[in-house]
Design a protein around this motif. Structure first.
Motif, PDB file in Angstrom:
ATOM      1  N   LYS A 151      37.191   3.439  39.628  1.00 28.25           N
ATOM      2  CA  LYS A 151      38.544   2.937  39.437  1.00 28.25           C
ATOM      3  C   LYS A 151      39.094   3.274  38.055  1.00 28.25           C
ATOM      4  CE  LYS A 151      39.952  -1.508  38.697  1.00 28.25           C
ATOM      5  NZ  LYS A 151      39.947  -2.938  38.949  1.00 28.25           N
ATOM      6  N   SER A 152      38.220   3.252  37.052  1.00 27.11           N
ATOM      7  CA  SER A 152      38.682   3.584  35.700  1.00 27.11           C
ATOM      8  C   SER A 152      37.555   4.208  34.894  1.00 27.11           C
ATOM      9  CB  SER A 152      39.221   2.346  34.978  1.00 27.11           C
ATOM     10  OG  SER A 152      38.189   1.440  34.698  1.00 27.11           O
ATOM     11  N   ALA A 153      37.969   5.007  33.916  1.00 25.72           N
ATOM     12  CA  ALA A 153      37.034   5.655  33.002  1.00 25.72           C
ATOM     13  C   ALA A 153      37.659   5.648  31.614  1.00 25.72           C
ATOM     14  CB  ALA A 153      36.743   7.084  33.445  1.00 25.72           C
ATOM     15  N   ALA A 154      36.848   5.322  30.618  1.00 29.33           N
ATOM     16  CA  ALA A 154      37.315   5.333  29.237  1.00 29.33           C
ATOM     17  C   ALA A 154      36.283   6.066  28.393  1.00 29.33           C
ATOM     18  CB  ALA A 154      37.505   3.910  28.720  1.00 29.33           C
ATOM     19  N   LEU A 155      36.766   6.834  27.416  1.00 26.67           N
ATOM     20  CA  LEU A 155      35.879   7.568  26.525  1.00 26.67           C
ATOM     21  C   LEU A 155      36.312   7.316  25.095  1.00 26.67           C
ATOM     22  CD1 LEU A 155      33.684  10.110  26.513  1.00 26.67           C
ATOM     23  CD2 LEU A 155      35.680  11.187  25.500  1.00 26.67           C
ATOM     24  N   ALA A 156      35.335   7.059  24.232  1.00 32.69           N
ATOM     25  CA  ALA A 156      35.594   6.928  22.805  1.00 32.69           C
ATOM     26  C   ALA A 156      34.623   7.849  22.073  1.00 32.69           C
ATOM     27  CB  ALA A 156      35.410   5.488  22.352  1.00 32.69           C
ATOM     28  N   TYR A 157      35.026   8.287  20.875  1.00 29.80           N
ATOM     29  CA  TYR A 157      34.161   9.150  20.076  1.00 29.80           C
ATOM     30  C   TYR A 157      34.086   8.615  18.656  1.00 29.80           C
ATOM     31  CZ  TYR A 157      38.581  11.316  18.582  1.00 29.80           C
ATOM     32  OH  TYR A 157      39.843  11.533  18.095  1.00 29.80           O
ATOM     33  N   SER A 158      32.969   8.935  18.000  1.00 30.94           N
ATOM     34  CA  SER A 158      32.723   8.438  16.654  1.00 30.94           C
ATOM     35  C   SER A 158      31.983   9.499  15.852  1.00 30.94           C
ATOM     36  CB  SER A 158      31.873   7.166  16.725  1.00 30.94           C
ATOM     37  OG  SER A 158      31.499   6.730  15.430  1.00 30.94           O
ATOM     38  N   TYR A 159      32.239   9.501  14.549  1.00 31.15           N
ATOM     39  CA  TYR A 159      31.514  10.395  13.650  1.00 31.15           C
ATOM     40  C   TYR A 159      30.390   9.665  12.915  1.00 31.15           C
ATOM     41  CZ  TYR A 159      35.637  13.225  14.500  1.00 31.15           C
ATOM     42  OH  TYR A 159      36.651  13.927  15.114  1.00 31.15           O
ATOM     43  N   ASP A 160      30.435   8.328  12.926  1.00 33.05           N
ATOM     44  CA  ASP A 160      29.421   7.558  12.209  1.00 33.05           C
ATOM     45  C   ASP A 160      28.688   6.539  13.089  1.00 33.05           C
ATOM     46  OD1 ASP A 160      31.264   5.525  12.611  1.00 33.05           O
ATOM     47  OD2 ASP A 160      31.845   5.361  10.507  1.00 33.05           O
ATOM     48  N   GLY A 161      29.064   6.428  14.357  1.00 34.03           N
ATOM     49  CA  GLY A 161      28.414   5.486  15.265  1.00 34.03           C
ATOM     50  C   GLY A 161      28.870   4.049  15.108  1.00 34.03           C
ATOM     51  N   GLU A 162      29.795   3.801  14.185  1.00 32.53           N
ATOM     52  CA  GLU A 162      30.305   2.447  13.954  1.00 32.53           C
ATOM     53  C   GLU A 162      31.794   2.317  14.235  1.00 32.53           C
ATOM     54  OE1 GLU A 162      29.231   0.747  10.187  1.00 32.53           O
ATOM     55  OE2 GLU A 162      27.254   1.675  10.236  1.00 32.53           O
ATOM     56  N   HIS A 163      32.545   3.324  13.873  1.00 29.93           N
ATOM     57  CA  HIS A 163      33.996   3.313  14.060  1.00 29.93           C
ATOM     58  C   HIS A 163      34.339   4.264  15.202  1.00 29.93           C
ATOM     59  CE1 HIS A 163      33.213   2.220   9.862  1.00 29.93           C
ATOM     60  NE2 HIS A 163      34.185   1.338  10.059  1.00 29.93           N
ATOM     61  N   TRP A 164      34.964   3.716  16.245  1.00 27.99           N
ATOM     62  CA  TRP A 164      35.219   4.477  17.469  1.00 27.99           C
ATOM     63  C   TRP A 164      36.700   4.732  17.654  1.00 27.99           C
ATOM     64  CZ3 TRP A 164      31.215   6.444  20.196  1.00 27.99           C
ATOM     65  CH2 TRP A 164      29.958   5.953  19.873  1.00 27.99           C
ATOM     66  N   THR A 165      37.038   5.945  18.104  1.00 32.47           N
ATOM     67  CA  THR A 165      38.413   6.334  18.417  1.00 32.47           C
ATOM     68  C   THR A 165      38.518   6.528  19.922  1.00 32.47           C
ATOM     69  OG1 THR A 165      38.650   7.447  16.292  1.00 32.47           O
ATOM     70  CG2 THR A 165      40.213   8.049  18.026  1.00 32.47           C
ATOM     71  N   GLN A 166      39.468   5.844  20.526  1.00 28.40           N
ATOM     72  CA  GLN A 166      39.657   5.948  21.972  1.00 28.40           C
ATOM     73  C   GLN A 166      40.316   7.285  22.290  1.00 28.40           C
ATOM     74  OE1 GLN A 166      38.419   3.219  23.467  1.00 28.40           O
ATOM     75  NE2 GLN A 166      38.583   4.193  25.427  1.00 28.40           N
ATOM     76  N   ALA A 167      39.740   8.025  23.218  1.00 26.64           N
ATOM     77  CA  ALA A 167      40.323   9.294  23.665  1.00 26.64           C
ATOM     78  C   ALA A 167      41.295   9.018  24.803  1.00 26.64           C
ATOM     79  CB  ALA A 167      39.221  10.236  24.146  1.00 26.64           C
ATOM     80  N   LYS A 168      42.233   9.917  24.987  1.00 25.70           N
ATOM     81  CA  LYS A 168      43.152   9.801  26.122  1.00 25.70           C
ATOM     82  C   LYS A 168      42.397  10.256  27.371  1.00 25.70           C
ATOM     83  CE  LYS A 168      47.593  11.228  27.886  1.00 25.70           C
ATOM     84  NZ  LYS A 168      48.810  11.994  27.677  1.00 25.70           N
ATOM     85  N   ALA A 169      42.216   9.340  28.321  1.00 29.67           N
ATOM     86  CA  ALA A 169      41.474   9.645  29.546  1.00 29.67           C
ATOM     87  C   ALA A 169      42.349   9.333  30.753  1.00 29.67           C
ATOM     88  CB  ALA A 169      40.189   8.825  29.612  1.00 29.67           C
ATOM     89  N   GLY A 170      42.126  10.075  31.826  1.00 32.95           N
ATOM     90  CA  GLY A 170      42.893   9.818  33.036  1.00 32.95           C
ATOM     91  C   GLY A 170      42.384  10.619  34.216  1.00 32.95           C
ATOM     92  N   LEU A 171      42.926  10.275  35.355  1.00 34.19           N
ATOM     93  CA  LEU A 171      42.576  10.929  36.605  1.00 34.19           C
ATOM     94  C   LEU A 171      43.661  11.943  36.949  1.00 34.19           C
ATOM     95  CD1 LEU A 171      40.718  11.016  39.102  1.00 34.19           C
ATOM     96  CD2 LEU A 171      42.115   9.181  40.082  1.00 34.19           C
ATOM     97  N   ARG A 172      43.235  13.187  37.187  1.00 36.48           N
ATOM     98  CA  ARG A 172      44.190  14.249  37.508  1.00 36.48           C
ATOM     99  C   ARG A 172      43.604  15.108  38.613  1.00 36.48           C
ATOM    100  NH1 ARG A 172      46.425  18.488  33.113  1.00 36.48           N
ATOM    101  NH2 ARG A 172      48.562  18.171  33.754  1.00 36.48           N
ATOM    102  N   ASP A 173      44.315  15.192  39.719  1.00 35.16           N
ATOM    103  CA  ASP A 173      43.878  16.001  40.860  1.00 35.16           C
ATOM    104  C   ASP A 173      42.450  15.665  41.294  1.00 35.16           C
ATOM    105  OD1 ASP A 173      46.341  17.359  40.901  1.00 35.16           O
ATOM    106  OD2 ASP A 173      45.629  18.818  39.428  1.00 35.16           O
ATOM    107  N   GLY A 174      42.112  14.369  41.259  1.00 39.81           N
ATOM    108  CA  GLY A 174      40.803  13.929  41.711  1.00 39.81           C
ATOM    109  C   GLY A 174      39.672  14.063  40.707  1.00 39.81           C
ATOM    110  N   THR A 175      39.987  14.491  39.479  1.00 40.23           N
ATOM    111  CA  THR A 175      38.971  14.679  38.445  1.00 40.23           C
ATOM    112  C   THR A 175      39.324  13.849  37.213  1.00 40.23           C
ATOM    113  OG1 THR A 175      38.545  16.938  39.189  1.00 40.23           O
ATOM    114  CG2 THR A 175      37.836  16.388  36.968  1.00 40.23           C
ATOM    115  N   TRP A 176      38.340  13.098  36.710  1.00 47.81           N
ATOM    116  CA  TRP A 176      38.541  12.333  35.481  1.00 47.81           C
ATOM    117  C   TRP A 176      38.346  13.251  34.284  1.00 47.81           C
ATOM    118  CZ3 TRP A 176      40.308   7.443  35.255  1.00 47.81           C
ATOM    119  CH2 TRP A 176      40.307   6.716  36.428  1.00 47.81           C
ATOM    120  N   THR A 177      39.270  13.195  33.329  1.00 48.99           N
ATOM    121  CA  THR A 177      39.187  14.016  32.122  1.00 48.99           C
ATOM    122  C   THR A 177      39.505  13.151  30.896  1.00 48.99           C
ATOM    123  OG1 THR A 177      41.506  14.696  32.234  1.00 48.99           O
ATOM    124  CG2 THR A 177      39.894  16.121  33.328  1.00 48.99           C
ATOM    125  N   ALA A 178      39.094  13.631  29.742  1.00 50.56           N
ATOM    126  CA  ALA A 178      39.421  12.978  28.472  1.00 50.56           C
ATOM    127  C   ALA A 178      39.699  14.058  27.439  1.00 50.56           C
ATOM    128  CB  ALA A 178      38.277  12.090  28.013  1.00 50.56           C
TER     129      ALA A 178
END
Length: 70
Positions: free
Chosen positions: A6-33
């Motif tokens: 139903k949903s997917a979320a991706l975040a990335y970090s350079y230090d493992g403590e501070h996370w940046t939320q990536a833009k994620a979504g469903l497009r043509d049946g495939t989840w991308t970020a």
């Protein structure tokens, strides 16, 4: 049996403590970020993904040092 994703979320970090939320979504049946590593050359990236199915079950997985920005 799990429900449909139903949903997917991706975040990335350079230090493992501070996370940046990536833009994620469903497009043509495939989840991308989309991640923006502008100005991060030479840095190591960790990823955190959270998935939720139609029945409300969730899973979170973190991958430390998933890749390096070149």
């Amino acid at each position: 049996m799990p429900g449909a994703l139903k949903s997917a979320a991706l975040a990335y970090s350079y230090d493992g403590e501070h996370w940046t939320q990536a833009k994620a979504g469903l497009r043509d049946g495939t989840w991308t970020a989309v991640v923006d590593h502008a100005g991060a050359s030479g840095r190591q990236v960790s990823l955190k993904v959270e998935l939720t199915d139609a029945k409300g079950a969730t899973v979170t997985q973190t991958v430390a040092r998933a890749y390096d920005v070149r």
